[in-house]
Enzyme design. Sequence first.
Site, PDB file in Angstrom:
ATOM      1  N   LYS A  74       0.846  -1.200   0.000  1.00 18.38           N
ATOM      2  CA  LYS A  74       0.000   0.000   0.000  1.00 18.38           C
ATOM      3  C   LYS A  74       0.878   1.245   0.000  1.00 18.38           C
ATOM      4  O   LYS A  74       0.628   2.193  -0.755  1.00 18.38           O
ATOM      5  CB  LYS A  74      -0.939  -0.004   1.218  1.00 18.38           C
ATOM      6  N   GLN A 122      -4.798  -1.400   9.473  1.00 13.42           N
ATOM      7  CA  GLN A 122      -4.758  -2.756   8.919  1.00 13.42           C
ATOM      8  C   GLN A 122      -5.373  -3.756   9.900  1.00 13.42           C
ATOM      9  O   GLN A 122      -4.994  -3.802  11.072  1.00 13.42           O
ATOM     10  CB  GLN A 122      -3.286  -3.123   8.619  1.00 13.42           C
ATOM     11  N   ASP A 182     -11.269   2.952   3.920  1.00 10.83           N
ATOM     12  CA  ASP A 182     -11.674   1.549   3.851  1.00 10.83           C
ATOM     13  C   ASP A 182     -13.202   1.426   3.770  1.00 10.83           C
ATOM     14  O   ASP A 182     -13.719   0.363   3.430  1.00 10.83           O
ATOM     15  CB  ASP A 182     -11.193   0.809   5.114  1.00 10.83           C
TER      16      ASP A 182
END
Length: 299
Positions: free
Chosen positions: A54, A98, A121
Amino acid sequence: MSADIIDGKAFAAGVRERVGRQVASLKRDHGLTPGLAVVLVGEDPASQVYVRNKGKSTTEVGMHSFEHRLPAETTEEALLTLVAELNAAPAVHGILVQLPLPDQISEAAVLAAIDPAKDVDGFHLYNVGLLSTGGAGLVPCTPRGCLMMLKDRLGDLTGLRALVVGRSNIVGKPMAQLLLGANCTVTIAHSRTRDLDEECRRADILVAAVGRPRMIKGDWIKPGATVIDVGMNRIDDDRPGAEPGKTRLVGDVDFDEAVKVAGAITPVPGGVGPMTIACLLANTVTAACRAAGIKEPEV
Ligand code: NDP
């Protein structure tokens, strides 16, 4: 008949290229560089790879990448303090924590603490609510990538019968909402669904997000259907001639069978996976534009 293979790698490269151009024009025309902060708690090897990828993809498209690596024993309070700092940081437009998090930290508490405007997200309840009520929130990356590939392949999805196998909050449910928003007739299947094979056979669009290797068989698929395989399952490499002990990734769909029946299908790897990071970058541009009051670009 052999299905068209939907090349997610190439499609994602195209998205990243467009995002890169958008970032360049935001810098040039508005002096704005979108920034993405990624937080990793602990040393889970798979998460480390995701976070590294990422960060790399973020800088490749010209955005700022802020990486925060915290030890496995980090307290919930410490993580919430960091999230509050990132919420307040003007250079940070997107925040991704994460998952999974270590046991002592409540994922729900952390996701709820992220500013919904920076929730790239799309897991904050506010964004979940916007998605289910047709509002313009931030949409979870994997389902957004799936929908982009479906629209690219099929154009208008109106009236098509879509089956989503899996009802998780990160893939199945948001995928179903997106398909509903695109005017499909949507069915959601899960572990308690009866006659799953029959449900599959009715679907013009079949999205598999289960986590069970090659569970969906070729003769479950409607001839000509479009199949999106989200599953990522690591299994022993059972192909003739494979080295003993080697593993490989397979999807939830039995690709070798399905490719003979479907109209189009995403492979694993190289299908949905690459689209997830590409959509994360696109979501960060969206968040940055909204924060600055600039019209957001189409991806
Ligand atoms: P979850 O484990 O959270 O959800 C799995 C879903 O599948 C559940 O809703 C479960 O039903 C359902 N299910 C399990 N067994 C069956 C069965 N026998 N028949 C029908 N449905 C079943 O997984 P995720 O949604 O997080 O992920 C799904 C897959 O997608 C995984 O392989 C994951 O690795 C992959 N993935 C890939 C991504 C990518 O970027 N390509 C991103 C995210 C996930 P129930 O609710 O009843 O338990």
